[in-house]
Scaffold this active site. Structure first.
Site, PDB file in Angstrom:
ATOM      1  N   ILE A  91      20.066  12.926  21.278  1.00  0.00           N
ATOM      2  CA  ILE A  91      20.263  13.927  20.232  1.00  0.00           C
ATOM      3  C   ILE A  91      21.301  13.519  19.203  1.00  0.00           C
ATOM      4  O   ILE A  91      21.539  14.259  18.248  1.00  0.00           O
ATOM      5  CB  ILE A  91      20.655  15.301  20.825  1.00  0.00           C
ATOM      6  N   GLN A  93      24.407  10.263  17.703  1.00  0.00           N
ATOM      7  CA  GLN A  93      25.168   9.024  17.801  1.00  0.00           C
ATOM      8  C   GLN A  93      26.584   9.338  17.369  1.00  0.00           C
ATOM      9  O   GLN A  93      26.845   9.598  16.205  1.00  0.00           O
ATOM     10  CB  GLN A  93      24.569   7.954  16.888  1.00  0.00           C
ATOM     11  N   GLY A  94      27.532   9.342  18.306  1.00  0.00           N
ATOM     12  CA  GLY A  94      28.916   9.634  17.986  1.00  0.00           C
ATOM     13  C   GLY A  94      29.662   8.388  17.562  1.00  0.00           C
ATOM     14  O   GLY A  94      29.107   7.297  17.476  1.00  0.00           O
ATOM     15  N   THR A  95      30.964   8.554  17.291  1.00  0.00           N
ATOM     16  CA  THR A  95      31.786   7.440  16.829  1.00  0.00           C
ATOM     17  C   THR A  95      31.800   6.311  17.832  1.00  0.00           C
ATOM     18  O   THR A  95      31.773   5.143  17.482  1.00  0.00           O
ATOM     19  CB  THR A  95      33.223   7.933  16.574  1.00  0.00           C
ATOM     20  N   GLY A  97      29.766   6.313  20.919  1.00  0.00           N
ATOM     21  CA  GLY A  97      28.714   6.320  21.919  1.00  0.00           C
ATOM     22  C   GLY A  97      27.523   7.174  21.539  1.00  0.00           C
ATOM     23  O   GLY A  97      27.554   7.940  20.580  1.00  0.00           O
ATOM     24  N   GLU A  98      26.458   7.030  22.330  1.00  0.00           N
ATOM     25  CA  GLU A  98      25.250   7.819  22.144  1.00  0.00           C
ATOM     26  C   GLU A  98      25.406   9.170  22.837  1.00  0.00           C
ATOM     27  O   GLU A  98      26.188   9.317  23.773  1.00  0.00           O
ATOM     28  CB  GLU A  98      24.054   7.077  22.725  1.00  0.00           C
ATOM     29  N   VAL A  99      24.627  10.139  22.380  1.00  0.00           N
ATOM     30  CA  VAL A  99      24.672  11.481  22.956  1.00  0.00           C
ATOM     31  C   VAL A  99      23.263  11.870  23.388  1.00  0.00           C
ATOM     32  O   VAL A  99      22.306  11.728  22.616  1.00  0.00           O
ATOM     33  CB  VAL A  99      25.225  12.515  21.955  1.00  0.00           C
ATOM     34  N   LYS A 114      27.660  12.301  26.573  1.00  0.00           N
ATOM     35  CA  LYS A 114      28.118  11.335  25.581  1.00  0.00           C
ATOM     36  C   LYS A 114      28.424  10.024  26.286  1.00  0.00           C
ATOM     37  O   LYS A 114      29.377   9.919  27.053  1.00  0.00           O
ATOM     38  CB  LYS A 114      29.359  11.847  24.849  1.00  0.00           C
ATOM     39  N   ASP A 217      38.025  12.517  11.385  1.00  0.00           N
ATOM     40  CA  ASP A 217      36.619  12.255  11.047  1.00  0.00           C
ATOM     41  C   ASP A 217      35.895  13.571  10.780  1.00  0.00           C
ATOM     42  O   ASP A 217      34.811  13.823  11.313  1.00  0.00           O
ATOM     43  CB  ASP A 217      35.924  11.467  12.144  1.00  0.00           C
TER      44      ASP A 217
END
EC number: 2.7.11.22
Length: 478
Positions: A91, A93-95, A97-99, A114, A217
């Site tokens: 769902i 893409q964080g700073t 890692g993937e979520v 995450k 951010d």
């Protein structure tokens, strides 16, 4: 003189001359500190060789590999294995890692996993992730994302592969992110919806700053909305504690400058400031507030120089008249040099005129619509209080921006229609999660007039990226 004679001399009369110090010019160096396996590090004159003749660099690489193997094979008795959860779909893409959307196999609870990216880590668990865990445990607030637990997954491949031990932050699942919601033209928001979400945003940011933490951010993609209509700040991968000086006394600490996604980056960061404070987050909140009406990022530059030019074009020229300290910024000379200055002069502030045409609403009917839920945008009076708040949030001089505490208590939030407890009525009209809209259809890629996207942070460099895909974008103000 031998060591035996030296020690014998210690027992002679104290009236005798003390023996000479032993000659150490050619004495053997003491043994070096042992590496794993009992071998020693080379001497400075050893030419990169260990005593047994092996290459020192290869030796160190082998020891680091041994450390990584121990890390990958370690067990963590106080955290659960990620197999407790069933991954459903990606769902976001964080700073760092993937979520993933996931379901707890034991309780059926829906969560967000995450994944902390470990592929480029050479020293174990990344310090940025440790910071995030510590801060989320500290920040318990309705308008900040909830950390449930940390899970691990054992290594499934050989050392050095991408299948090394992995960790997941288990977060409470939110139905939407604000970027996806704003990118969907079918979703219409009333004034009270905007005001409620901005109240939640400022409340969460105020909690962050009162806890001595910078988000670093702020952007629409990092604002989540739960299914019951509560807005939550998320993605603390770039967040860090800050030092607040008492009465302005003492030296100001230096922080890394390469933070905040480019389109939301304030002028002080673009000019190289490393002694910034909470006002960098306040600028980001102002960009998000404007986006509630424009439905796209308001200043979309593809380089730092272009971003400064766009800020000057919308908010007016940057100079000593509006920001006395600007000439002391580290990059002032470089950015203002001709012929291609990133700081054009003679620009007027056009933000109020651009926004006031978007901020026109009917006053709510106190009898039939006391909460202003059905307020529509059209040619009536401009919401001057909203415009004033936006103006000060996007002040060029950071000292002229309000604190998050002052912004949360702004008079706009006390005028009709007053903010509601949540925007669940809006959420009830949205059948599908806007994460799917964001990830599946590329909501970020469809934002703006030129089919571009909200840039994603550079994963390997662990900072927001300045890169915009070539040929997909042209600099623009909304």
């Amino acid at each position: 003189m031998s060591a035996q004679n030296y020690h014998a001399g210690l027992h002679q009369s104290s009236t005798q001359r003390p023996p000479k110090r032993p000659n150490t010019e050619h004495a053997q160096e003491p043994p070096k500190r042992a590496l794993i396996g009992g071998q020693t590090t080379p001497s400075s004159s050893g030419g990169g060789q260990t005593p047994n003749g092996t290459n020192y660099e290869l030796e160190v690489k082998q020891q680091l590999s041994n450390y990584q193997k121990l890390f990958d094979q370690a067990t963590y008795p106080f955290i659960r294995d990620v197999s407790t959860y069933e991954k459903l779909n990606k769902i976001g893409q964080g700073t760092f890692g993937e979520v993933f959307k996931a379901r707890c196999k034991n309780t059926g609870r829906m969560v967000a996993l995450k994944k902390i990216l470990m592929e480029n880590e050479k020293e174990g668990f990344p310090i940025t992730a440790l910071r995030e865990v510590k801060m989320l445990e500290q920040l318990k607030h309705p308008n900040i994302t909830d950390l449930i637990e940390v899970c691990s997954a054992k290594s499934t491949g050989t050392t050095g592969s991408k299948d090394r031990a992995t960790f997941y932050l288990v977060m409470a699942l939110c139905a939407h992110d604000l970027a996806g919601l704003l990118s969907n033209p079918k979703i219409r928001m009333s004034l009270v919806h905007i005001k409620t979400m901005m109240k939640h945003l400022m409340s969460g940011l105020n909690k962050l700053h009162r806890s001595k933490i910078l988000h670093r951010d702020m952007k629409a993609a990092n604002v989540l909305i739960s299914k019951d209509g509560i807005l939550k700040l998320a993605d603390f991968g770039l967040a860090r504690p800050f030092v607040q000086r008492e009465n302005g006394a003492g030296p100001r600490p230096l922080y890394t400058n390469r933070v905040v996604t480019l389109w939301y980056r304030p002028p002080e960061l673009l000019l190289g400031d490393r002694q910034y404070g909470t006002k960098i987050d306040v600028w980001g909140a102002g960009c998000i507030m404007a986006e509630m009406w424009t439905r796209q990022p308001i200043m979309q530059g593809d380089t730092e120089q272009k971003q400064l030019q766009l800020i000057s074009g919308l908010c007016g020229s940057i100079n000593k008249d509006v920001w006395p300290n600007c000439v002391n910024m580290p990059l002032w000379s470089a950015m203002s040099s001709e012929p291609n200055s990133a700081l054009p002069q003679g620009k007027y502030r056009i933000l109020p005129n651009k926004m006031k045409n978007l901020m026109k609403f009917d006053a709510p009917d106190s009898k039939t619509d006391p909460f202003g839920k059905n307020v529509k945008q059209h040619d009536s009076a401009t919401d001057d209080d909203a415009l004033h708040l936006l103006e000060i949030l996007l002040a060029i001089d950071p000292d002229k921006r309000p604190t998050s505490d002052e912004a949360e208590d702004d008079i706009w939030f006390f005028k009709d229609p007053v903010p509601m407890a949540n925007v669940q009525d809006l959420m009830d009209t949205i059948p599908n999660s806007q994460f799917e809209y964001t990830v599946g259809k590329g909501a970020h890629a469809n934002r703006g007039r030129h089919q571009n996207a909200q840039q994603r942070p550079n994963q390997q460099q662990a900072r927001p990226s300045n890169a915009i895909p070539a040929g997909q974008y042209r600099d623009t103000i909304f």
